[in-house]
Design an enzyme around this catalytic site. Structure first.
Site, PDB file in Angstrom:
ATOM      1  N   SER A  44      42.020  40.048  45.270  1.00 59.94           N
ATOM      2  CA  SER A  44      41.150  38.882  45.444  1.00 59.94           C
ATOM      3  C   SER A  44      41.048  38.508  46.919  1.00 59.94           C
ATOM      4  O   SER A  44      40.147  37.772  47.314  1.00 59.94           O
ATOM      5  CB  SER A  44      41.686  37.683  44.643  1.00 59.94           C
ATOM      6  OG  SER A  44      43.058  37.461  44.907  1.00 59.94           O
ATOM      7  N   ASP A  82      48.393  44.722  44.409  1.00 59.15           N
ATOM      8  CA  ASP A  82      47.304  45.386  43.680  1.00 59.15           C
ATOM      9  C   ASP A  82      46.992  46.752  44.270  1.00 59.15           C
ATOM     10  O   ASP A  82      46.880  46.897  45.503  1.00 59.15           O
ATOM     11  CB  ASP A  82      46.021  44.543  43.778  1.00 59.15           C
ATOM     12  CG  ASP A  82      45.838  43.607  42.604  1.00 59.15           C
ATOM     13  OD1 ASP A  82      46.458  43.824  41.551  1.00 59.15           O
ATOM     14  OD2 ASP A  82      45.065  42.641  42.754  1.00 59.15           O
ATOM     15  N   LYS A 111      50.093  46.735  40.622  1.00 57.89           N
ATOM     16  CA  LYS A 111      49.248  46.331  39.481  1.00 57.89           C
ATOM     17  C   LYS A 111      47.951  47.099  39.552  1.00 57.89           C
ATOM     18  O   LYS A 111      47.409  47.297  40.643  1.00 57.89           O
ATOM     19  CB  LYS A 111      48.974  44.825  39.549  1.00 57.89           C
ATOM     20  CG  LYS A 111      47.954  44.340  38.517  1.00 57.89           C
ATOM     21  CD  LYS A 111      47.972  42.831  38.353  1.00 57.89           C
ATOM     22  CE  LYS A 111      47.096  42.064  39.303  1.00 57.89           C
ATOM     23  NZ  LYS A 111      45.668  42.399  39.269  1.00 57.89           N
ATOM     24  N   GLU A 113      44.065  47.737  37.112  1.00 58.35           N
ATOM     25  CA  GLU A 113      43.239  47.146  36.059  1.00 58.35           C
ATOM     26  C   GLU A 113      42.819  48.181  35.013  1.00 58.35           C
ATOM     27  O   GLU A 113      42.271  49.217  35.374  1.00 58.35           O
ATOM     28  CB  GLU A 113      41.979  46.534  36.690  1.00 58.35           C
ATOM     29  CG  GLU A 113      42.300  45.405  37.654  1.00 58.35           C
ATOM     30  CD  GLU A 113      41.066  44.817  38.334  1.00 58.35           C
ATOM     31  OE1 GLU A 113      39.921  45.215  37.985  1.00 58.35           O
ATOM     32  OE2 GLU A 113      41.241  43.959  39.212  1.00 58.35           O
ATOM     33  N   GLU A 180      43.338  38.302  31.807  1.00 62.25           N
ATOM     34  CA  GLU A 180      42.377  37.456  32.528  1.00 62.25           C
ATOM     35  C   GLU A 180      41.184  37.133  31.654  1.00 62.25           C
ATOM     36  O   GLU A 180      40.522  38.037  31.120  1.00 62.25           O
ATOM     37  CB  GLU A 180      41.923  38.170  33.826  1.00 62.25           C
ATOM     38  CG  GLU A 180      40.921  37.335  34.608  1.00 62.25           C
ATOM     39  CD  GLU A 180      40.738  37.759  36.057  1.00 62.25           C
ATOM     40  OE1 GLU A 180      41.450  38.665  36.523  1.00 62.25           O
ATOM     41  OE2 GLU A 180      39.849  37.170  36.716  1.00 62.25           O
TER      42      GLU A 180
HETATM   43  O1  KIV Z   1      43.519  39.947  42.661  1.00 66.09           O
HETATM   44  C1  KIV Z   1      43.989  38.950  42.100  1.00 66.09           C
HETATM   45  O2  KIV Z   1      44.181  37.896  42.681  1.00 66.09           O
HETATM   46  C2  KIV Z   1      44.316  39.067  40.690  1.00 66.09           C
HETATM   47  C3  KIV Z   1      44.582  37.786  39.955  1.00 66.09           C
HETATM   48  C4  KIV Z   1      43.321  37.079  39.702  1.00 66.09           C
HETATM   49  C5  KIV Z   1      45.347  38.022  38.706  1.00 66.09           C
HETATM   50  O3  KIV Z   1      44.336  40.125  40.149  1.00 66.09           O
END
Ligand code: KIV
Length: 266
Positions: A44, A82, A111, A113, A180
């Site tokens: 994000s 991420d 993480k 997706e 989410e």
């Molecule tokens: O990138 C991010 O901030 C996220 C959150 C919204 C869970 O993946």
């Protein structure tokens, strides 16, 4: 240091887990001070820091740069970073890029997706010693294919598929799944039925814990904020500090006062 075992204990005794995104050293220190258990260097950052209109342009180098700033001052929270768009197209890319985030930048876990075919990628990373956090429901990296920022899993088939994806991820050793923008009942079902820690954002109050984008919590995200977010800084009143807003979030999550029905979906 907070471990997965600690987070599982919190889930088992029904104590909510607090998670926030962070992208730099100063905010990270405030989050640590407030006792946030998990720090997420989310992609994000492409939207709230870099000014892109999606997370798609974020690169592995961007994620390494920001994860290093956070890990430099991280004290006890678990640190998740991420894997950005197109950095885990195959097992080899996923492993090389995850190693950058863990070995070079200092994350504890990565993480990414999606479920389905990506379960094999999660399994490959875990077999190679990389802890993995899943992310199901609204997948910002696939927002074009999903037709925009919409609630996911409302139809029976989509809900069943999400439960199956969560089960498959858990079965290969994924310990945490971010849910989410999904109906509250579906998030509760996954939390109750699957042996995994669930972290909700727009998924209702029944998840094991909650995450918000820090800039939404502080009311500094430009433009319209999603229904599931809350500006804690303006809520606590003028003259209050950023530290107080973060503490208010932690208390509200711990007391299961956030998210309320107005931040959740049927
Ligand atoms: O990138 C991010 O901030 C996220 C959150 C919204 C869970 O993946």
């Amino acid at each position: 240091m907070i471990t997965i075992k600690d987070l599982r204990e919190l889930k088992n005794r029904n104590e909510k887990i607090t998670v926030l995104t962070t992208y730099d050293a100063s905010f990270t220190q405030h989050l640590e001070q407030a006792g946030v258990e998990v720090l997420l260097v989310g992609d994000s950052l492409g939207m709230v820091m870099q000014g892109h209109d999606s997370t798609v342009p974020v690169t592995v180098d961007d994620m390494v740069y920001h994860t290093k700033m956070v890990s430099r001052v991280r004290d006890r929270a678990l640190l998740i970073a991420d894997l950005p768009y197109h950095s885990y197209l195959n097992k080899n890319d996923a492993l090389v890029n995850a190693k950058h985030l863990i070995d070079d930048a200092g994350a504890d876990m990565v993480k990414f997706e999606g479920g389905g075919q990506l379960v094999a990628i999660a399994e490959h990373l875990i077999k190679n010693g990389i802890p993995v956090c899943g992310h199901l429901g609204l997948l910002p990296q696939s927002v074009e294919e999903l037709g925009g920022y919409k609630v996911q899993g409302r139809e029976q088939d989509a809900a069943e598929k999400m439960v199956e994806d969560a089960r498959a991820l858990a079965s290969v050793g994924v310990d945490i799944i971010v849910l989410e923008c999904i109906p509250q009942v579906l998030a509760k079902r996954i939390t109750d039925e699957v042996d995994v820690i669930t972290i909700g954002i727009g998924a209702g109050v029944d998840c094991s814990g909650q995450v918000l984008v820090l800039y939404d919590l502080l009311g500094i995200t430009p433009g319209k904020r999603p229904k599931f977010s809350k500006d804690f800084l303006s809520e606590i009143g003028t003259g209050k500090s950023i530290a107080a807003a973060i503490e208010a979030y932690v208390q509200a999550v711990k007391n299961a006062e956030f998210p309320g029905p107005e931040h959740s979906f049927d």
